[in-house]
Design an enzyme around this catalytic site. Sequence first.
Site, mmCIF file in Angstrom:
data_model
loop_
_atom_site.group_PDB
_atom_site.id
_atom_site.type_symbol
_atom_site.label_atom_id
_atom_site.label_comp_id
_atom_site.label_asym_id
_atom_site.label_seq_id
_atom_site.Cartn_x
_atom_site.Cartn_y
_atom_site.Cartn_z
ATOM 1 N N ASP A 1 0.830 -1.215 0.000
ATOM 2 C CA ASP A 1 0.000 0.000 0.000
ATOM 3 C C ASP A 1 0.863 1.263 0.000
ATOM 4 O O ASP A 1 0.361 2.361 -0.250
ATOM 5 C CB ASP A 1 -0.965 0.006 1.200
ATOM 6 N N TYR B 1 12.081 2.674 -1.076
ATOM 7 C CA TYR B 1 11.413 1.363 -1.114
ATOM 8 C C TYR B 1 10.089 1.459 -1.868
ATOM 9 O O TYR B 1 9.818 0.691 -2.805
ATOM 10 C CB TYR B 1 11.165 0.850 0.316
#
Length: 369
Positions: free
Chosen positions: A132, A157
């Site tokens: 998410d 990331y």
Amino acid sequence: MPEILVTGGAGFIGVNFVRHWLTARPGDRVVVLDALTYAGNRESLAGLDEDRLEFVHGDIRDGDLVSRLVRERAIRTIVHFAAESHVDRSILGPDAFIETNIVGTHELLKVARACWLTDHPGPHRFHHVSTDEVYGSLEPSDPAFREDTPYAPNSPYAASKAASDHLVRAYHHTYGLDVTTSNCSNNYGPFQFPEKLIPLVLMNMLAGKPLPIYGDGSNVRDWLYVEDHCRGIALIIEKGESGRVYNIGGLNEQRNIDLVRTLCGVVDARFQRDPSLAALHPACPAAKGGRCDSLITFVKDRPGHDRRYAIDAGRIEKELGFRPRESFQSGLAKTVDWYLGHQEWCRRIADGRYREWIERQYASAGRPA
Ligand code: NAD
Ligand code: DAU
């Protein structure tokens, strides 16, 4: 016997998925491909049926190896977990994230395209496990992330996962590869490497060390028990529509500080119920009748720390009938029991790669060691 290829199957969610799949599908075999980075552990797969599980030590960026595996084992399903997954590490050193999460995913897609669309056409599926975090950060009153929420990744990331999501999408639209993608919220449960919040504070509690809370502890995450995530992924592989993205969440938003206090309470109660724990973990405040939350320490915030994640899981519920089964209370209790019962696993990890590297990084970032 049908075989599936699971990349990153020696990591936290991968191990849980392999266990889930072997139990749920007694007729299937699983091939795990894992590079065994600091986060991967061969022994986390110990005790599983060797006849139905093959472990291959290798890198997803090695296209020749992946191609050989897919052809020789006649693989028609790839479930792609392998990744660099820790936000703090991506802030300290993004290169490995670009390599594994972007280049590695692309190598897999190239092999899948060559094997499944050109050389041996037929039914196939590439399931991409994402996060998410690609959607960015929410304010307290913002609506939860939906599958059509625009991407706004904030950490290296998250940006590397967003790039990999786009590549998967592009291989579907351009070449017709059968893909599905899931974007999931924070997982917790057995086998999680103790650099992530829940296992980190759990191990620190037992060792009587500070529990580092970034900033003021008000950042919010949505927590899902890992087995529920694995069930959701299995459902998407089986019934999900090709080319479709599914958000998976825990319906369980928690502020970090509240989560850590709750976890402290679970551990305190566990020590009260079982006095033998005091001898095993003498440094834990609960061993002397004290409270674990006395160890809470507010530390310097994570740079670019996303404020809140929340998942609108309406699509997977409506289309595939998925809802999490584990409550937060039961999931946390199971997790605490698992870590208490697997101290040898924890010790081996904590005494090796984990402690040395992460403590050096925390120390240089001004966090307590
Ligand atoms: P993890 O860090 O625990 O495990 C990653 C695994 O991938 C390790 O076994 C590692 O050895 C392997 N790996 C790393 N680089 C590799 C390479 N180049 N080739 C082959 N193997 C390699 O990660 P995790 O928490 O289990 O996450 C798994 C996936 O789920 C990731 O893609 C992550 O982005 C995603 N995800 C994680 C969470 C979460 O809360 N942990 C939530 C949503 C999505
Ligand atoms: O949302 C899904 C993501 O969840 C996954 O894609 C990632 O792979 C996974 O690592 C996780 O990312 P987070 O950054 O949310 O997880 P982490 O456990 O590192 O941190 C959870 C929250 O706790 C976050 O707000 C930062 C905070 N935190 C973390 C650590 C390690 C602390 O306050 N103290 C800590 O020591």
